[in-house]
Design a protein around this motif. Structure first.
Motif, mmCIF file in Angstrom:
data_model
loop_
_atom_site.group_PDB
_atom_site.id
_atom_site.type_symbol
_atom_site.label_atom_id
_atom_site.label_comp_id
_atom_site.label_asym_id
_atom_site.label_seq_id
_atom_site.Cartn_x
_atom_site.Cartn_y
_atom_site.Cartn_z
ATOM 1 N N CYS A 69 0.675 -1.217 0.030
ATOM 2 C CA CYS A 69 -0.036 0.050 -0.020
ATOM 3 C C CYS A 69 0.831 1.198 -0.190
ATOM 4 O O CYS A 69 0.227 2.364 -0.269
ATOM 5 C CB CYS A 69 -0.960 0.204 1.236
ATOM 6 S SG CYS A 69 -2.256 -1.469 1.205
ATOM 7 N N ASN A 70 1.923 1.071 0.462
ATOM 8 C CA ASN A 70 2.922 2.361 0.470
ATOM 9 C C ASN A 70 4.350 2.114 0.080
ATOM 10 O O ASN A 70 5.410 1.856 0.836
ATOM 11 C CB ASN A 70 3.199 2.840 2.372
ATOM 12 C CG ASN A 70 1.384 2.938 2.838
ATOM 13 O OD1 ASN A 70 1.048 3.861 2.639
ATOM 14 N ND2 ASN A 70 1.134 1.970 3.479
ATOM 15 N N PRO A 71 4.585 1.798 -1.104
ATOM 16 C CA PRO A 71 5.606 1.472 -2.015
ATOM 17 C C PRO A 71 6.869 2.344 -1.490
ATOM 18 O O PRO A 71 8.004 2.106 -1.507
ATOM 19 C CB PRO A 71 5.528 1.295 -3.377
ATOM 20 C CG PRO A 71 4.067 2.406 -3.315
ATOM 21 C CD PRO A 71 3.489 2.186 -2.272
ATOM 22 N N GLU A 72 6.656 3.767 -1.170
ATOM 23 C CA GLU A 72 7.626 4.664 -0.914
ATOM 24 C C GLU A 72 8.519 4.223 0.260
ATOM 25 O O GLU A 72 9.438 4.753 0.601
ATOM 26 C CB GLU A 72 6.993 5.911 -0.617
ATOM 27 C CG GLU A 72 6.180 6.168 0.655
ATOM 28 C CD GLU A 72 4.767 5.653 0.410
ATOM 29 O OE1 GLU A 72 3.977 5.919 1.238
ATOM 30 O OE2 GLU A 72 4.377 5.243 -0.722
ATOM 31 N N LEU A 73 7.981 3.253 1.190
ATOM 32 C CA LEU A 73 8.487 2.762 2.560
ATOM 33 C C LEU A 73 9.786 1.890 1.974
ATOM 34 O O LEU A 73 10.600 1.412 3.174
ATOM 35 C CB LEU A 73 7.554 2.047 3.143
ATOM 36 C CG LEU A 73 6.388 3.084 3.961
ATOM 37 C CD1 LEU A 73 5.596 2.280 4.907
ATOM 38 C CD2 LEU A 73 7.266 4.234 4.587
ATOM 39 N N ILE A 74 9.582 1.131 0.930
ATOM 40 C CA ILE A 74 10.619 0.052 0.513
ATOM 41 C C ILE A 74 12.029 0.346 0.729
ATOM 42 O O ILE A 74 12.606 -0.393 1.488
ATOM 43 C CB ILE A 74 10.372 -0.394 -0.790
ATOM 44 C CG1 ILE A 74 8.929 -0.975 -1.018
ATOM 45 C CG2 ILE A 74 11.350 -1.437 -1.341
ATOM 46 C CD1 ILE A 74 8.535 -1.572 -2.679
ATOM 47 N N PRO A 75 12.634 1.489 0.232
ATOM 48 C CA PRO A 75 13.911 2.005 0.412
ATOM 49 C C PRO A 75 14.300 2.028 1.967
ATOM 50 O O PRO A 75 15.395 1.751 2.111
ATOM 51 C CB PRO A 75 14.237 3.390 -0.179
ATOM 52 C CG PRO A 75 13.017 3.443 -1.164
ATOM 53 C CD PRO A 75 11.727 2.731 -0.617
ATOM 54 N N GLN A 76 13.603 2.251 2.746
ATOM 55 C CA GLN A 76 13.837 2.571 4.035
ATOM 56 C C GLN A 76 14.259 1.037 4.725
ATOM 57 O O GLN A 76 14.865 0.969 5.574
ATOM 58 C CB GLN A 76 12.688 3.388 5.050
ATOM 59 C CG GLN A 76 12.324 4.516 4.277
ATOM 60 C CD GLN A 76 11.255 5.193 5.202
ATOM 61 O OE1 GLN A 76 10.917 4.923 6.263
ATOM 62 N NE2 GLN A 76 10.774 6.215 4.421
ATOM 63 N N PHE A 77 13.121 0.369 4.530
ATOM 64 C CA PHE A 77 13.306 -1.098 4.983
ATOM 65 C C PHE A 77 14.483 -1.893 4.477
ATOM 66 O O PHE A 77 15.428 -2.564 5.076
ATOM 67 C CB PHE A 77 11.996 -1.893 4.704
ATOM 68 C CG PHE A 77 10.847 -1.480 5.819
ATOM 69 C CD1 PHE A 77 10.898 -1.974 7.296
ATOM 70 C CD2 PHE A 77 9.770 -0.624 5.228
ATOM 71 C CE1 PHE A 77 9.765 -1.418 8.029
ATOM 72 C CE2 PHE A 77 9.143 -0.274 5.983
ATOM 73 C CZ PHE A 77 8.835 -0.778 7.459
ATOM 74 N N LYS A 78 14.645 -1.542 3.214
ATOM 75 C CA LYS A 78 15.899 -2.375 2.629
ATOM 76 C C LYS A 78 17.265 -1.705 3.063
ATOM 77 O O LYS A 78 18.123 -2.542 3.294
ATOM 78 C CB LYS A 78 15.974 -1.980 1.258
ATOM 79 C CG LYS A 78 14.901 -2.934 0.270
ATOM 80 C CD LYS A 78 14.937 -2.810 -1.169
ATOM 81 C CE LYS A 78 14.165 -3.834 -2.112
ATOM 82 N NZ LYS A 78 14.094 -3.484 -3.374
ATOM 83 N N GLU A 79 17.522 -0.237 3.509
ATOM 84 C CA GLU A 79 18.471 0.196 3.911
ATOM 85 C C GLU A 79 18.822 -0.197 5.410
ATOM 86 O O GLU A 79 20.157 -0.488 5.988
ATOM 87 C CB GLU A 79 18.278 1.634 3.937
ATOM 88 C CG GLU A 79 19.379 2.416 4.268
ATOM 89 C CD GLU A 79 19.156 3.983 4.234
ATOM 90 O OE1 GLU A 79 20.091 4.719 4.943
ATOM 91 O OE2 GLU A 79 18.304 4.626 3.835
ATOM 92 N N ALA A 80 17.614 -0.665 5.932
ATOM 93 C CA ALA A 80 17.961 -1.079 7.469
ATOM 94 C C ALA A 80 18.134 -2.489 7.607
ATOM 95 O O ALA A 80 18.169 -3.217 8.606
ATOM 96 C CB ALA A 80 16.452 -0.867 8.141
#
Length: 576
Positions: A65-76
């Motif tokens: 629902c919120n694809p803009e969150l993907i980079p944050q989780f990948k970076e973490a």
């Protein structure tokens, strides 16, 4: 029909490349997956409002629902490449239980009224003004609308032990401790010294060494946990799934059966002649309304004439016996007659009186005159009503074996309902019965009698209700249809009959909660027909599946290989 369905499912499976069904709850985790799960950080509990029901993850972590969150989780470093979710909340690798909003704690439950104790206005009437002021009030039932046990029924909370969703039906222990379904748990329990080597399960939950009672509703919870997810929108479209919105309705559980109308036998009389005689005059036509005591037939009888003559003789004997008794008493007082002579005079009087009483009673019952020995007598109506049958005609010899007329009070009729043997246990005295004849309106009645035995030929049980018939529209021996309310009216929803599918002993309706996501909801179906009322976790506006419901049923059937077009994933599952 079955061959066509099988062919369609096979074709769909081939078109989709033969992708297999995937049931995560029963598949052992690979070593790599176990390592990822062990390394994944524990996800904080989601608040009730922070939950994506469509994807089974907290809304704040839903990268669909919120694809803009993907980079944050990948970076973490919190990312599951296999499924496209953060590793800590991946619904496949680390499934979470949906949070409950406003659920009652086990101690906060009024068992007597089926609502949270903190909201029970029957036990705590001082709470009523607060709920009314807040606009949370059900006037019909006298409870807060949000917890009304009729309008919005809730399941009682379970105090301690395993929740229904946390139970492995196959192995008979909590899913969170089932090392058969989740082999990665074995090392943890072995390290803690909680291990039954004989059966390969934790000692504390071993169903053989330490059996536990399954929580209430475990089968329902296990079935509703089997959410069906299509692999892609194209696959969902190819499956041809169609839905309709559930509609609200108010209904009552009923038993439908055939019925027949009959006279009220408590208000029906059969007119016969207790003394044989010839009918000389018929006073009433068939269909006539008569009052109690009205003359019906005039008869002439030699027997009645004899009895009338015997009565006259007995009366003369009484006068003679009385005079003789008085004379004997006077003579006895003068020591002329003996006491024995007085006793004989008394016996003569008593015998004459007895003959007279017998003759009078017989003539009175026959309706004959007690004055003149004419041999004629009149039969009268024993009750008020309608002459519904009158086979008697002038000149016929009437006897006690011959029915001359039938009088019935038709203001009340009986409806005799043939209840199927399988529904007999649901029927009881005092329940409402609605009888319909043809296209007429339903007539209400109350069940006043239930037969004590089942008909051995038809395997039905007769239930009787009294029906008011002031205008005489109901006729004896009419056939009718009837429905018996076995439970009071309550809120329900209406769905097409094709939406209700049977899985083992449960009936389910599939609800589309998001694109490609379908949840089975266990329901109680009321009645039959093309549209049926159901009770359960179905609300007005829910998108229920009609076309394609059989396909979804195939996917969640225990042991089924499915059609190969989707995955079956429990919403809640034990976490390692």
């Amino acid at each position: 029909m079955r061959l066509l369905m099988t062919t369609a499912l096979a074709a769909l499976a081939i078109a989709l490349g033969g992708c297999g069904q995937k049931t995560e709850s029963m598949a052992p985790a690979s070593s790599e997956q176990s390592a990822n799960q062990a390394a994944a950080p524990a996800a904080p509990a989601a608040a009730p409002a922070d939950w994506c029901k469509g994807h089974g993850v907290p809304e704040s972590s839903c990268t669909v629902c919120n694809p803009e969150l993907i980079p944050q989780f990948k970076e973490a470093g919190d990312w599951c490449e296999a499924h496209g979710y953060p590793e800590s909340v991946c619904p496949t690798c680390n499934p979470q239980s949906p949070p409950t909003a406003g659920g009652a704690e086990p101690a906060d439950w009024c068992k007597g009224h089926g609502v949270p104790e903190s909201s029970c206005t029957v036990c705590n009437p001082e709470l009523i003004p607060q709920f009314k002021k807040a606009g949370d009030w059900c006037e019909a039932h006298g409870y807060p609308e949000s917890v009304c046990p009729t309008c919005n029924p809730q399941s009682p909370p379970t105090a301690g032990g395993a929740e229904p969703a946390d139970w492995c039906i196959e192995h008979g222990l909590p899913e969170s401790k089932c090392a058969k379904c989740n082999p990665a748990l074995a090392d943890q329990f072995k390290a803690a010294g909680d291990w039954c080597a004989a059966h390969g399960l934790p000692e504390s939950a071993c169903p053989i060494c330490n059996p536990q009672q399954p929580p209430a509703g475990v089968e329902k919870a296990a079935l509703e946990a089997r959410t069906v997810r299509f692999r892609s929108p194209d696959v969902e479209a190819a499956a041809g799934i169609e839905t309709v919105d559930a509609q609200s309705s108010e209904t009552a559980a009923t038993v439908s059966c055939t019925a027949r109308i009959s006279f009220d036998e408590n208000r029906t009389a059969d007119v016969r002649a207790i003394i044989p005689g010839i009918i000389r005059n018929v006073r009433v036509p068939i269909g006539a309304e008569v009052s109690k005591g009205a003359a019906l037939f005039e008869l002439e009888s030699t027997e009645v004439s004899q009895i009338q003559g015997q009565l006259q003789t007995a009366r003369e004997q009484i006068r003679t016996a009385q005079a003789n008794l008085e004379r004997q008493r006077k003579l006895h007082a003068s020591d002329i007659a003996s006491a024995r002579q007085v006793e004989l005079a008394e016996q003569e009087l008593a015998a004459a009186q007895s003959q007279a009483y017998s003759a009078e009673a017989t003539l009175r019952m026959a309706g004959a005159s007690q004055v003149s020995p004419s041999g004629r007598y009149t039969l009268v109506a024993p009750l008020a009503g309608t002459v519904v049958r009158r086979p008697a005609v002038v000149g016929v010899l009437a006897t006690a074996e011959t029915s001359l007329a039938t009088i019935a009070d038709t203001s009340t009729m009986w409806a005799l309902c043939d209840v199927p043997e399988s529904d007999a246990f649901r029927v009881s005295l005092g329940q409402k019965m609605y009888v319909t004849i043809g296209d007429s309106e339903s007539l209400p009645g109350i069940i006043t009698w239930i037969a004590a035995e089942v008909d051995p030929r038809t395997r039905t049980l007769v239930a009787r209700a009294d029906l008011s018939n002031p205008h005489g529209r109901l006729k004896a021996n009419q056939f009718a249809s009837a429905r018996i309310e076995t439970r009071g009216s309550r809120n329900a929803v209406s769905v097409p009959r094709s939406a209700v599918q049977r899985v083992d002993k449960q009936e389910v309706v599939f609800v589309r909660t998001a694109q490609g996501v379908y949840e089975p909801r266990v329901v109680e179906r009321l009645g039959g027909g093309p549209v049926v009322q159901v009770l359960g976790r179905i609300a007005k506006g829910d998108a229920v599946v009609t076309t394609g419901a059989v396909l979804l049923r195939t996917e969640i059937m225990p042991g089924s290989i499915g059609a190969g077009c989707c995955e079956v994933e429990p919403v809640t599952q034990a976490r390692n």
